[in-house]
Design a protein around this motif. Structure first.
Motif, PDB file in Angstrom:
ATOM      1  N   GLY A   1       0.777  -1.236   0.000  1.00 29.61           N
ATOM      2  CA  GLY A   1       0.000   0.000   0.000  1.00 29.61           C
ATOM      3  C   GLY A   1       0.806   1.281   0.000  1.00 29.61           C
ATOM      4  N   GLY A   2       2.044   1.250  -0.360  1.00 30.22           N
ATOM      5  CA  GLY A   2       2.860   2.454  -0.384  1.00 30.22           C
ATOM      6  C   GLY A   2       3.305   2.938   0.988  1.00 30.22           C
ATOM      7  N   GLU A   3       2.939   2.202   2.031  1.00 33.35           N
ATOM      8  CA  GLU A   3       3.296   2.613   3.393  1.00 33.35           C
ATOM      9  C   GLU A   3       4.709   2.223   3.780  1.00 33.35           C
ATOM     10  OE1 GLU A   3       0.279   1.735   6.412  1.00 33.35           O
ATOM     11  OE2 GLU A   3      -1.093   1.318   4.754  1.00 33.35           O
ATOM     12  N   TYR A   4       5.280   1.268   3.058  1.00 31.83           N
ATOM     13  CA  TYR A   4       6.582   0.725   3.416  1.00 31.83           C
ATOM     14  C   TYR A   4       7.459   0.657   2.178  1.00 31.83           C
ATOM     15  CZ  TYR A   4       3.745  -0.923   7.276  1.00 31.83           C
ATOM     16  OH  TYR A   4       2.883  -0.967   8.333  1.00 31.83           O
ATOM     17  N   ALA A   5       8.745   0.830   2.382  1.00 29.81           N
ATOM     18  CA  ALA A   5       9.685   0.460   1.331  1.00 29.81           C
ATOM     19  C   ALA A   5       9.687  -1.064   1.301  1.00 29.81           C
ATOM     20  CB  ALA A   5      11.081   0.988   1.659  1.00 29.81           C
ATOM     21  N   VAL A   6       9.773  -1.644   0.124  1.00 28.82           N
ATOM     22  CA  VAL A   6       9.759  -3.101  -0.004  1.00 28.82           C
ATOM     23  C   VAL A   6      10.967  -3.521  -0.832  1.00 28.82           C
ATOM     24  CG1 VAL A   6       8.442  -5.113  -0.791  1.00 28.82           C
ATOM     25  CG2 VAL A   6       7.226  -3.110   0.067  1.00 28.82           C
TER      26      VAL A   6
END
Length: 166
Positions: free
Chosen positions: A58-63
């Motif tokens: 969801g764009g909340e974390y760098a992955v």
């Protein structure tokens, strides 16, 4: 060189999905989810797998998607600002990380589905002898291994469950 800031390590056969983002990511205050998995990093379907998992974040974390060996090779170069959530889909991979020098002190087990040759030890966890061997190798190196689906549940020692449900 400082030790990487690994805030959580979880085994979930599904790898990165909504529950990780919504429940565990917030609980652990992670800002980076590292999917340590050879198939997701380099397998024939890696691009497809990565796209789905990035959407789940969801764009909340760098992955990041690293093979097990690459994780071993680069984890110590992590920035101190990175609160790293390591995500694997089986205990053998976590044991390989630990044996390769990745400083994991706790392994949370969420979902290991039932397959032929496995036995169920918890509602969402089934193991075989290879899995148990990996957990034993981790424990021998000081890693606490517990089953806990969500943060509000009480963690239960994996090997104790295996003995109770033999």
């Amino acid at each position: 060189m400082t030790a990487p800031n690994i805030v959580w390590t979880r085994i979930d056969e599904r790898l990165l999905h909504g529950q990780i983002r919504i429940t565990w990511g917030k609980h652990t205050e992670a800002n980076l989810i590292l999917v340590a998995n050879d198939d997701a990093a380099e397998g024939p379907n890696a691009a497809f797998m990565q796209a789905g998992m990035k959407a789940s974040a969801g764009g909340e974390y760098a992955v990041r998607f690293f093979s097990i060996q690459k994780t071993i090779d680069v984890i110590h170069k992590a920035s101190p600002k990175q609160n790293i959530f390591v995500l694997c889909n089986n205990p053998t991979d976590v044991a390989r990380l630990v044996e390769g020098g990745v400083p994991i002190t706790h392994c949370n087990v969420g979902n290991m589905h039932f397959h032929e040759g496995k036995r169920q030890i918890a509602k969402t966890v089934s193991v075989d002898s290879k899995d148990l061997n990996a957990f034993e190798r981790m424990v021998e190196r000081g890693v606490t291994c517990t089953v806990q689906n969500t943060p509000d549940q009480k963690p239960i020692n994996v090997l104790d469950l295996a003995v109770e449900n033999a």
